[in-house]
Design a protein around this motif. Sequence first.
Motif, mmCIF file in Angstrom:
data_model
loop_
_atom_site.group_PDB
_atom_site.id
_atom_site.type_symbol
_atom_site.label_atom_id
_atom_site.label_comp_id
_atom_site.label_asym_id
_atom_site.label_seq_id
_atom_site.Cartn_x
_atom_site.Cartn_y
_atom_site.Cartn_z
ATOM 1 N N ASN A 149 0.838 -1.197 0.000
ATOM 2 C CA ASN A 149 0.000 0.000 0.000
ATOM 3 C C ASN A 149 0.878 1.254 0.000
ATOM 4 O O ASN A 149 2.045 1.206 0.385
ATOM 5 N N ASP A 150 0.314 2.339 -0.465
ATOM 6 C CA ASP A 150 1.072 3.588 -0.611
ATOM 7 C C ASP A 150 1.657 4.077 0.710
ATOM 8 O O ASP A 150 2.747 4.647 0.745
ATOM 9 N N GLU A 151 0.930 3.866 1.787
ATOM 10 C CA GLU A 151 1.345 4.378 3.087
ATOM 11 C C GLU A 151 2.418 3.523 3.748
ATOM 12 O O GLU A 151 3.021 3.946 4.724
ATOM 13 N N GLN A 152 2.601 2.299 3.226
ATOM 14 C CA GLN A 152 3.567 1.352 3.798
ATOM 15 C C GLN A 152 3.225 1.018 5.243
ATOM 16 O O GLN A 152 4.109 0.815 6.084
ATOM 17 N N LEU A 153 1.916 0.940 5.533
ATOM 18 C CA LEU A 153 1.430 0.613 6.873
ATOM 19 C C LEU A 153 0.818 -0.785 6.873
ATOM 20 O O LEU A 153 0.070 -1.137 5.950
ATOM 21 N N PRO A 154 1.098 -1.575 7.913
ATOM 22 C CA PRO A 154 0.464 -2.892 8.008
ATOM 23 C C PRO A 154 -1.059 -2.756 7.947
ATOM 24 O O PRO A 154 -1.643 -1.853 8.558
ATOM 25 N N ASP A 155 -1.688 -3.660 7.199
ATOM 26 C CA ASP A 155 -3.142 -3.598 7.065
ATOM 27 C C ASP A 155 -3.786 -4.964 7.218
ATOM 28 O O ASP A 155 -3.100 -5.980 7.328
#
Length: 147
Positions: free
Chosen positions: A132-138
């Motif tokens: 994902n663009d934010e590079q946050l775990p989802d």
Amino acid sequence: MTVTLRPARSLDAGAVGEILHGFARENDWMPELHSGAEAIAFCGRMIDNGWVTVAEQGGKVTGFLAVDGTEVHCLYLSPAARNQGIGTQLLDSAKAGRRELVLYAFQANTSACRFYERHGFVEVARSDGADNDEQLPDIRFVWRRKE
């Protein structure tokens, strides 16, 4: 106050974009990758694609939902509109006439994860955020209509 759900119009892009951009500004864990103008342009494209339903109170857009087919791309409310059942109304409108919905929520957004679980979504996968663009775990959630 009465809430009206309706398809978004082009002129709603500013209000929708401000709600979306505001979310990044109010959460320390969320990187602010885009300017307010970029958020408005992005929301304008979603509106032009016919994906967006807005919640309106007193003539003002207070929240929105963007769905493409079975994928929920966005569900955001202005801070003043939260905890009033508006998110539930938007989500129920997306469920109507569909057998399944899928979405991703950031693991750090624990209130959103709880919201989706309360509304019948089930966690099916987790990621480290590399995609994902934010590079946050989802977390990938799926809702299926019970037959």
